[in-house]
Design a protein around this motif. Sequence first.
Motif, PDB file in Angstrom:
ATOM      1  N   LEU A   1       0.848  -1.187   0.000  1.00  0.00           N
ATOM      2  CA  LEU A   1       0.000   0.000   0.000  1.00  0.00           C
ATOM      3  C   LEU A   1       0.883   1.237   0.000  1.00  0.00           C
ATOM      4  CD1 LEU A   1      -1.832  -2.301   1.199  1.00  0.00           C
ATOM      5  CD2 LEU A   1      -2.989  -0.499   2.461  1.00  0.00           C
ATOM      6  N   ALA A   2       0.628   2.142  -0.914  1.00  0.00           N
ATOM      7  CA  ALA A   2       1.340   3.415  -0.935  1.00  0.00           C
ATOM      8  C   ALA A   2       0.769   4.326   0.156  1.00  0.00           C
ATOM      9  CB  ALA A   2       1.209   4.069  -2.309  1.00  0.00           C
ATOM     10  N   ASN A   3       1.372   5.477   0.338  1.00  0.00           N
ATOM     11  CA  ASN A   3       0.910   6.428   1.352  1.00  0.00           C
ATOM     12  C   ASN A   3      -0.563   6.777   1.150  1.00  0.00           C
ATOM     13  OD1 ASN A   3       3.559   6.456   2.247  1.00  0.00           O
ATOM     14  ND2 ASN A   3       4.050   8.377   1.223  1.00  0.00           N
TER      15      ASN A   3
ATOM     16  N   ALA B   1      -2.306   2.099  -4.844  1.00  0.00           N
ATOM     17  CA  ALA B   1      -1.542   3.329  -5.034  1.00  0.00           C
ATOM     18  C   ALA B   1      -1.999   4.404  -4.044  1.00  0.00           C
ATOM     19  CB  ALA B   1      -1.702   3.819  -6.469  1.00  0.00           C
ATOM     20  N   GLU B   2      -1.275   5.508  -4.039  1.00  0.00           N
ATOM     21  CA  GLU B   2      -1.556   6.599  -3.112  1.00  0.00           C
ATOM     22  C   GLU B   2      -3.014   7.048  -3.220  1.00  0.00           C
ATOM     23  OE1 GLU B   2       0.126  10.954  -1.751  1.00  0.00           O
ATOM     24  OE2 GLU B   2       1.391   9.605  -2.918  1.00  0.00           O
ATOM     25  N   GLY B   3      -3.684   7.108  -2.053  1.00  0.00           N
ATOM     26  CA  GLY B   3      -5.068   7.544  -2.003  1.00  0.00           C
ATOM     27  C   GLY B   3      -6.061   6.530  -2.536  1.00  0.00           C
TER      28      GLY B   3
ATOM     29  N   GLY C   1      -5.282   2.003  -8.814  1.00  0.00           N
ATOM     30  CA  GLY C   1      -4.573   3.231  -9.174  1.00  0.00           C
ATOM     31  C   GLY C   1      -4.778   4.351  -8.173  1.00  0.00           C
ATOM     32  N   PRO C   2      -4.046   5.454  -8.328  1.00  0.00           N
ATOM     33  CA  PRO C   2      -4.138   6.588  -7.405  1.00  0.00           C
ATOM     34  C   PRO C   2      -5.572   7.093  -7.283  1.00  0.00           C
ATOM     35  CG  PRO C   2      -2.290   6.880  -8.899  1.00  0.00           C
ATOM     36  CD  PRO C   2      -3.073   5.695  -9.395  1.00  0.00           C
ATOM     37  N   GLY C   3      -6.057   7.167  -6.062  1.00  0.00           N
ATOM     38  CA  GLY C   3      -7.374   7.712  -5.782  1.00  0.00           C
ATOM     39  C   GLY C   3      -8.549   6.844  -6.209  1.00  0.00           C
ATOM     40  N   GLU C   4      -8.282   5.669  -6.775  1.00  0.00           N
ATOM     41  CA  GLU C   4      -9.372   4.813  -7.247  1.00  0.00           C
ATOM     42  C   GLU C   4     -10.045   4.069  -6.094  1.00  0.00           C
ATOM     43  OE1 GLU C   4      -7.563   3.755 -11.664  1.00  0.00           O
ATOM     44  OE2 GLU C   4      -7.769   2.149 -10.187  1.00  0.00           O
TER      45      GLU C   4
ATOM     46  N   TYR D   1     -12.812  -1.940 -10.434  1.00  0.00           N
ATOM     47  CA  TYR D   1     -12.841  -0.480 -10.379  1.00  0.00           C
ATOM     48  C   TYR D   1     -14.290   0.004 -10.287  1.00  0.00           C
ATOM     49  CZ  TYR D   1     -12.604   4.374 -11.903  1.00  0.00           C
ATOM     50  OH  TYR D   1     -12.757   5.730 -11.986  1.00  0.00           O
ATOM     51  N   TYR D   2     -14.519   0.941  -9.366  1.00  0.00           N
ATOM     52  CA  TYR D   2     -15.846   1.529  -9.177  1.00  0.00           C
ATOM     53  C   TYR D   2     -15.859   2.981  -9.662  1.00  0.00           C
ATOM     54  CZ  TYR D   2     -19.931   3.288  -6.593  1.00  0.00           C
ATOM     55  OH  TYR D   2     -21.106   3.893  -6.239  1.00  0.00           O
TER      56      TYR D   2
END
Length: 193
Positions: free
Chosen positions: A111-113, A130-132, A148-151, A160-161
């Motif tokens: 897990l990223a930040n 990814a991050e977020g 992915g980021p923010g997903e 994916y939603y």
Amino acid sequence: MGELPVSTDPRFPGATIIAFEGKVPQIDDSAFVAPGARIIGDVTIGPQASVWYNCVLRGDIHRIVVGARSNVQDGSVFHVEGPRPDTEGEPTIIGEDCVIGHMAVVHGAQLANRAFVGMGAVAMDGSQIAEGGMLGAGALLSPGKEIGPGEIWIGRPAKYYRTQDEAQIAKIRFQTERYCKLAERHLAELRGG
């Protein structure tokens, strides 16, 4: 038959901290490890991170890292994938400011930040957030899948939603800050005031 040398750490009353094959958990002085938590082997817990009641972090066949200010909520289980003939294995790496919901399972995932794993969710070997990014409550992130980021991904298997907006990502930051303060209050109670 020999038994594992169980030790307790006076900094974390009621928690079980166990070395395994010479690897001793490394826990920052400012972290909170709740009573009933089990921390075994090659585990690193960063500054102001918190591991809550009845969690198990078992770093016996690979390493586990919990980054600064991340929280691992009650009943969660972290393990790893050990080396095999075809792979070096998969550590469990949690970045900074992450939220891991109650009863989550994270197994050889990264897990990223500021990533988020919802209550009862499962992140499997080689998966990445990814991050977020957010794995929704009860979701199952299959081996090798990447959020992915923010997903936001939901379902079993997770798909994916949608992508979060800044207000939703700010809620993850709020949760992280709240758990840092809550950990301080629990620790004060455990130490008698």
